[in-house]
Scaffold this active site. Sequence first.
Site, PDB file in Angstrom:
ATOM      1  N   LYS A 191       0.828  -1.216   0.000  1.00  0.00           N
ATOM      2  CA  LYS A 191       0.000   0.000   0.000  1.00  0.00           C
ATOM      3  C   LYS A 191       0.862   1.266   0.000  1.00  0.00           C
ATOM      4  O   LYS A 191       2.073   1.200   0.147  1.00  0.00           O
ATOM      5  CB  LYS A 191      -0.965  -0.032   1.186  1.00  0.00           C
TER       6      LYS A 191
HETATM    7  C1  PLP Z   1      -5.592  -4.253   0.956  1.00  0.00           C
HETATM    8  C2  PLP Z   1      -7.046  -4.061   0.936  1.00  0.00           C
HETATM    9  C3  PLP Z   1      -7.857  -4.357   2.038  1.00  0.00           C
HETATM   10  C4  PLP Z   1      -7.371  -5.106   3.232  1.00  0.00           C
HETATM   11  O1  PLP Z   1      -6.300  -4.540   3.859  1.00  0.00           O
HETATM   12  P1  PLP Z   1      -5.306  -5.496   4.682  1.00  0.00           P
HETATM   13  O2  PLP Z   1      -4.486  -4.511   5.459  1.00  0.00           O
HETATM   14  O3  PLP Z   1      -4.512  -6.271   3.690  1.00  0.00           O
HETATM   15  O4  PLP Z   1      -6.135  -6.353   5.556  1.00  0.00           O
HETATM   16  C5  PLP Z   1      -9.196  -4.037   1.990  1.00  0.00           C
HETATM   17  N1  PLP Z   1      -9.737  -3.478   0.906  1.00  0.00           N
HETATM   18  C6  PLP Z   1      -9.001  -3.199  -0.183  1.00  0.00           C
HETATM   19  C7  PLP Z   1      -9.668  -2.555  -1.350  1.00  0.00           C
HETATM   20  C8  PLP Z   1      -7.643  -3.512  -0.220  1.00  0.00           C
HETATM   21  O5  PLP Z   1      -6.933  -3.278  -1.324  1.00  0.00           O
END
Ligand code: PLP
Length: 408
Positions: A191
């Site tokens: 991210k």
């Molecule tokens: C990455 C992601 C999540 C979940 O986040 P995590 O930290 O990996 O649990 C939820 N929604 C979207 C759209 C994502 O890309």
Amino acid sequence: MSNKFIPFHVPSIGAEELREVEATLRSGWLTTGPRTAQFEKEFKNYVGAPHAVAVNSGTAGLHVALAALGIGEGDEVITTPLTFCSTVHTIMHVGAKPILADIGADGNIDPDAIARSITNRTRAIIPVHLGGLPCDMNAIWALARRHGLYVIEDAAHAAGSHYQGRPIGMVPPDGDHDVSDAVVFSFYATKNMTTGEGGMVTTPRESMAARMRMLSLHGMSRDAWNRYTEHGGWYYEVVAGGFKYNLTDIQSAIGIHQLRKLETFVEIRRCYAQIYNAEFAGVKEVEIPPDDPRSGHSWHLYMLRLNLDRLKIDRREFIEELRRREIGASVHFIPVPLHPYFARMSLGGHSCRRALELYPRIVSLPLYPEMREEQVRYVADCVKEVVTAARSPRRSMLKPGPVPVERT
Ligand SMILES: *Cc1c(COP(=O)(O)O)cnc(C)c1O
């Protein structure tokens, strides 16, 4: 150009993160403690929200937000088909029914599709700011107000995004603006900012923050740090069926410095996205990702769209051609109804035709601050080379492919 592989993503971890992690390990306090409190404080100040609760993933954040709002059995929650599976899983974790509302032209959930999906069982809407492009929140908030629904933003891609001049998650202090009940960020490794795994939920309400904090630490009435300081370290009360979702100080040590660099990260992403946009502007075989001039796109993803009716190759072959040129690419996302698990259940709602039509066309190109500009230009050159070689006379129909059967 160098033939060293360009991965789809490389995190930006610097000396500051390394030093802070080492200091944390040496401090004797590893789990949720002073660094997590510091991270929460800096995060809420950054977005401009009165409360922020750190959790150990974005998924955990979505789950505690739904649970804290009391959403459960017999309730319906509306979200988009073009998202990561955990947006839908967490709705099911609280016992509620996910309802998929189709996307609009920008790839985000379409407010008209939401309106068509609302029933007397609907309790909440979870819009996802896909790739970092903010959803049409004014339309979503208006629907929520009219029908008495909660709004939880899945802002997993939107750390550093702005909606009409305000950071995603901001709660203007004047109280005159619509705001969401919770805004959930993810710090997963790929991210915009990362703690390896981690997440943050911002909220306008003190009571909501307190409830999410309690639920994320076993439903205990006080977290370990407060117990340590207030009760000599032993007393707690379990007041709800909670979860183990707290963020450790080791992770927060990384997050504190990632957050301080976030604006720089997003600036570089924006600059690279503009390079891609300029390179692809006249290329008829591709379509550049949608943007909204009124909003600030964090460019978590650069989701190129292939014009398949002008190409002799499909998306799989396109990605293989990039890989042959030492470039990693990805796809965000496989629409929810196409996964076997979700296909087996009736997700209700209306048709997800637009998400299913867009899906074969989308390819996420590498875009991150660790890339050098020459690598961005190399990727752009390769994309152009691949589509030029695969050019086909325009056909009136899309390439026939397996058209998934929809269950509504
Ligand atoms: C990455 C992601 C999540 C979940 O986040 P995590 O930290 O990996 O649990 C939820 N929604 C979207 C759209 C994502 O890309």
